[in-house]
Scaffold this motif. Structure first.
Motif, PDB file in Angstrom:
ATOM      1  N   GLN A 103      -8.439   3.155   4.858  1.00  0.00           N
ATOM      2  CA  GLN A 103      -8.003   4.157   5.821  1.00  0.00           C
ATOM      3  C   GLN A 103      -6.712   4.862   5.406  1.00  0.00           C
ATOM      4  O   GLN A 103      -6.324   5.853   6.016  1.00  0.00           O
ATOM      5  CB  GLN A 103      -7.796   3.511   7.199  1.00  0.00           C
ATOM      6  N   VAL A 104      -6.052   4.335   4.383  1.00  0.00           N
ATOM      7  CA  VAL A 104      -4.783   4.917   3.939  1.00  0.00           C
ATOM      8  C   VAL A 104      -5.044   6.278   3.305  1.00  0.00           C
ATOM      9  O   VAL A 104      -5.947   6.432   2.481  1.00  0.00           O
ATOM     10  CB  VAL A 104      -4.059   3.981   2.938  1.00  0.00           C
ATOM     11  N   GLY A 105      -4.243   7.246   3.725  1.00  0.00           N
ATOM     12  CA  GLY A 105      -4.381   8.593   3.187  1.00  0.00           C
ATOM     13  C   GLY A 105      -3.029   9.271   3.095  1.00  0.00           C
ATOM     14  O   GLY A 105      -1.984   8.666   3.370  1.00  0.00           O
ATOM     15  N   PRO A 106      -3.025  10.539   2.726  1.00  0.00           N
ATOM     16  CA  PRO A 106      -1.764  11.276   2.539  1.00  0.00           C
ATOM     17  C   PRO A 106      -0.879  11.320   3.786  1.00  0.00           C
ATOM     18  O   PRO A 106       0.332  11.412   3.682  1.00  0.00           O
ATOM     19  CB  PRO A 106      -2.216  12.689   2.163  1.00  0.00           C
ATOM     20  N   GLN A 107      -1.480  11.230   4.959  1.00  0.00           N
ATOM     21  CA  GLN A 107      -0.704  11.298   6.201  1.00  0.00           C
ATOM     22  C   GLN A 107      -0.252   9.927   6.698  1.00  0.00           C
ATOM     23  O   GLN A 107       0.448   9.831   7.706  1.00  0.00           O
ATOM     24  CB  GLN A 107      -1.535  11.982   7.297  1.00  0.00           C
ATOM     25  N   SER A 108      -0.621   8.874   5.990  1.00  0.00           N
ATOM     26  CA  SER A 108      -0.295   7.515   6.429  1.00  0.00           C
ATOM     27  C   SER A 108       1.195   7.232   6.317  1.00  0.00           C
ATOM     28  O   SER A 108       1.884   7.792   5.456  1.00  0.00           O
ATOM     29  CB  SER A 108      -1.053   6.487   5.576  1.00  0.00           C
ATOM     30  N   ASP A 109       1.677   6.377   7.181  1.00  0.00           N
ATOM     31  CA  ASP A 109       3.052   5.909   7.105  1.00  0.00           C
ATOM     32  C   ASP A 109       3.228   5.152   5.783  1.00  0.00           C
ATOM     33  O   ASP A 109       2.509   4.191   5.518  1.00  0.00           O
ATOM     34  CB  ASP A 109       3.341   4.988   8.297  1.00  0.00           C
ATOM     35  N   LYS A 110       4.163   5.601   4.970  1.00  0.00           N
ATOM     36  CA  LYS A 110       4.314   5.053   3.625  1.00  0.00           C
ATOM     37  C   LYS A 110       4.752   3.580   3.624  1.00  0.00           C
ATOM     38  O   LYS A 110       4.270   2.793   2.821  1.00  0.00           O
ATOM     39  CB  LYS A 110       5.277   5.910   2.817  1.00  0.00           C
ATOM     40  N   ASP A 111       5.653   3.220   4.532  1.00  0.00           N
ATOM     41  CA  ASP A 111       6.083   1.823   4.607  1.00  0.00           C
ATOM     42  C   ASP A 111       4.928   0.917   5.004  1.00  0.00           C
ATOM     43  O   ASP A 111       4.735  -0.154   4.422  1.00  0.00           O
ATOM     44  CB  ASP A 111       7.232   1.658   5.604  1.00  0.00           C
ATOM     45  N   LEU A 112       4.164   1.348   5.996  1.00  0.00           N
ATOM     46  CA  LEU A 112       3.033   0.566   6.462  1.00  0.00           C
ATOM     47  C   LEU A 112       1.976   0.437   5.366  1.00  0.00           C
ATOM     48  O   LEU A 112       1.433  -0.656   5.128  1.00  0.00           O
ATOM     49  CB  LEU A 112       2.438   1.193   7.722  1.00  0.00           C
ATOM     50  N   ALA A 113       1.690   1.540   4.693  1.00  0.00           N
ATOM     51  CA  ALA A 113       0.698   1.514   3.611  1.00  0.00           C
ATOM     52  C   ALA A 113       1.153   0.568   2.496  1.00  0.00           C
ATOM     53  O   ALA A 113       0.363  -0.221   1.977  1.00  0.00           O
ATOM     54  CB  ALA A 113       0.472   2.923   3.061  1.00  0.00           C
ATOM     55  N   SER A 114       2.427   0.633   2.154  1.00  0.00           N
ATOM     56  CA  SER A 114       2.962  -0.232   1.106  1.00  0.00           C
ATOM     57  C   SER A 114       2.852  -1.707   1.493  1.00  0.00           C
ATOM     58  O   SER A 114       2.433  -2.542   0.694  1.00  0.00           O
ATOM     59  CB  SER A 114       4.420   0.131   0.817  1.00  0.00           C
ATOM     60  N   ASP A 115       3.225  -2.016   2.723  1.00  0.00           N
ATOM     61  CA  ASP A 115       3.134  -3.403   3.190  1.00  0.00           C
ATOM     62  C   ASP A 115       1.690  -3.892   3.210  1.00  0.00           C
ATOM     63  O   ASP A 115       1.403  -5.038   2.855  1.00  0.00           O
ATOM     64  CB  ASP A 115       3.759  -3.551   4.573  1.00  0.00           C
ATOM     65  N   LEU A 116       0.787  -3.024   3.619  1.00  0.00           N
ATOM     66  CA  LEU A 116      -0.636  -3.370   3.644  1.00  0.00           C
ATOM     67  C   LEU A 116      -1.120  -3.729   2.238  1.00  0.00           C
ATOM     68  O   LEU A 116      -1.749  -4.773   2.027  1.00  0.00           O
ATOM     69  CB  LEU A 116      -1.451  -2.204   4.210  1.00  0.00           C
ATOM     70  N   TYR A 117      -0.813  -2.874   1.268  1.00  0.00           N
ATOM     71  CA  TYR A 117      -1.241  -3.142  -0.103  1.00  0.00           C
ATOM     72  C   TYR A 117      -0.549  -4.378  -0.679  1.00  0.00           C
ATOM     73  O   TYR A 117      -1.148  -5.141  -1.441  1.00  0.00           O
ATOM     74  CB  TYR A 117      -0.988  -1.928  -1.000  1.00  0.00           C
ATOM     75  N   SER A 118       0.695  -4.590  -0.304  1.00  0.00           N
ATOM     76  CA  SER A 118       1.407  -5.775  -0.778  1.00  0.00           C
ATOM     77  C   SER A 118       0.743  -7.051  -0.267  1.00  0.00           C
ATOM     78  O   SER A 118       0.526  -8.010  -1.024  1.00  0.00           O
ATOM     79  CB  SER A 118       2.871  -5.723  -0.336  1.00  0.00           C
ATOM     80  N   MET A 119       0.415  -7.071   1.013  1.00  0.00           N
ATOM     81  CA  MET A 119      -0.260  -8.240   1.582  1.00  0.00           C
ATOM     82  C   MET A 119      -1.653  -8.420   0.978  1.00  0.00           C
ATOM     83  O   MET A 119      -2.091  -9.543   0.734  1.00  0.00           O
ATOM     84  CB  MET A 119      -0.327  -8.122   3.097  1.00  0.00           C
ATOM     85  N   LEU A 120      -2.315  -7.308   0.727  1.00  0.00           N
ATOM     86  CA  LEU A 120      -3.626  -7.380   0.088  1.00  0.00           C
ATOM     87  C   LEU A 120      -3.484  -7.969  -1.315  1.00  0.00           C
ATOM     88  O   LEU A 120      -4.305  -8.795  -1.737  1.00  0.00           O
ATOM     89  CB  LEU A 120      -4.272  -5.987   0.051  1.00  0.00           C
ATOM     90  N   GLY A 121      -2.431  -7.579  -2.029  1.00  0.00           N
ATOM     91  CA  GLY A 121      -2.174  -8.167  -3.343  1.00  0.00           C
ATOM     92  C   GLY A 121      -1.975  -9.670  -3.262  1.00  0.00           C
ATOM     93  O   GLY A 121      -2.501 -10.429  -4.085  1.00  0.00           O
ATOM     94  N   ASP A 122      -1.230 -10.117  -2.257  1.00  0.00           N
ATOM     95  CA  ASP A 122      -1.024 -11.552  -2.065  1.00  0.00           C
ATOM     96  C   ASP A 122      -2.346 -12.263  -1.799  1.00  0.00           C
ATOM     97  O   ASP A 122      -2.607 -13.344  -2.356  1.00  0.00           O
ATOM     98  CB  ASP A 122      -0.061 -11.814  -0.902  1.00  0.00           C
ATOM     99  N   LEU A 123      -3.175 -11.659  -0.960  1.00  0.00           N
ATOM    100  CA  LEU A 123      -4.472 -12.265  -0.647  1.00  0.00           C
ATOM    101  C   LEU A 123      -5.368 -12.323  -1.884  1.00  0.00           C
ATOM    102  O   LEU A 123      -6.027 -13.342  -2.125  1.00  0.00           O
ATOM    103  CB  LEU A 123      -5.163 -11.486   0.475  1.00  0.00           C
ATOM    104  N   TYR A 124      -5.412 -11.248  -2.634  1.00  0.00           N
ATOM    105  CA  TYR A 124      -6.204 -11.249  -3.866  1.00  0.00           C
ATOM    106  C   TYR A 124      -5.700 -12.327  -4.823  1.00  0.00           C
ATOM    107  O   TYR A 124      -6.494 -13.036  -5.450  1.00  0.00           O
ATOM    108  CB  TYR A 124      -6.157  -9.888  -4.563  1.00  0.00           C
ATOM    109  N   HIS A 125      -4.389 -12.442  -4.930  1.00  0.00           N
ATOM    110  CA  HIS A 125      -3.840 -13.460  -5.835  1.00  0.00           C
ATOM    111  C   HIS A 125      -4.268 -14.865  -5.395  1.00  0.00           C
ATOM    112  O   HIS A 125      -4.631 -15.688  -6.227  1.00  0.00           O
ATOM    113  CB  HIS A 125      -2.322 -13.368  -5.918  1.00  0.00           C
TER     114      HIS A 125
END
Length: 173
Positions: free
Chosen positions: A10-32
């Motif tokens: 759902q992340v796109g150009p209009q997304s909150d950048k901090d929220l998008a970054s945190d989402l991807y960071s947590m996803l990275g942790d889960l993938y790891h």
């Protein structure tokens, strides 16, 4: 993980950048955690696109790269940025020490692991084990044994023991 993957779609150009970054960071942790390292690193890269100073993503990404001995120069740069932002954070100091250790820069690594231990009111077994590993590379077997013994003691208090750590201690005797 499904929820985070759906969120990432759902992340796109209009997304909150901090929220998008945190989402991807947590996803990275889960993938790891699922040992899906290529996906973890791609998620951390995305986190850093949205927020280049996402300290959690920088730290975890650097540490996981160091564990695999991959892109150590990149890991060193990311980890150094974290200690510039929070110079007394024992977790970030430990990661930086560990990256330096993996780079073979043992004297520098010792300085940072000592800072990590000094800034942590209750140092973890990981800090002590890392200190022992670094000291062994510097030829100080007595201090390495001391730190590894401390680490093993903390593990036993927690009801766990690392067989590799026990093996290290036995090899020094």
């Amino acid at each position: 993980m499904d929820v985070f993957q759906k969120g990432a779609r759902q992340v796109g150009p209009q997304s909150d950048k901090d929220l998008a970054s945190d989402l991807y960071s947590m996803l990275g942790d889960l993938y790891h955690m699922q040992k899906m390292d290529a996906k973890a690193y791609a998620a951390y890269d995305s986190a850093l696109v949205y927020k280049p100073d996402n300290i959690g993503a920088l730290n975890n990404y650097a540490y996981y790269l160091s564990l695999e001995r991959k892109n150590l120069d990149k890991a060193e740069e990311m980890s150094y940025r974290t200690i510039r932002m929070e110079p007394e954070n024992n977790v970030y100091l430990d990661t930086y020490a560990w990256v330096l250790y993996k780079l073979g820069r043992y004297d520098e690594a010792l300085s940072y692991i000592e800072q990590a231990i000094a800034t942590d009111p209750e140092p973890s077994d990981v800090l002590y084990e890392h200190a022992g590993d670094i000291l062994l590379q510097l030829g100080d077997k007595a201090k390495a044994r001391h730190y590894w013994s401390e680490a093993l003691g903390l593990q036993r208090q927690a009801g766990t023991t690392d067989k590799q750590l026990e093996k290290k201690l036995k090899q020094l005797k």
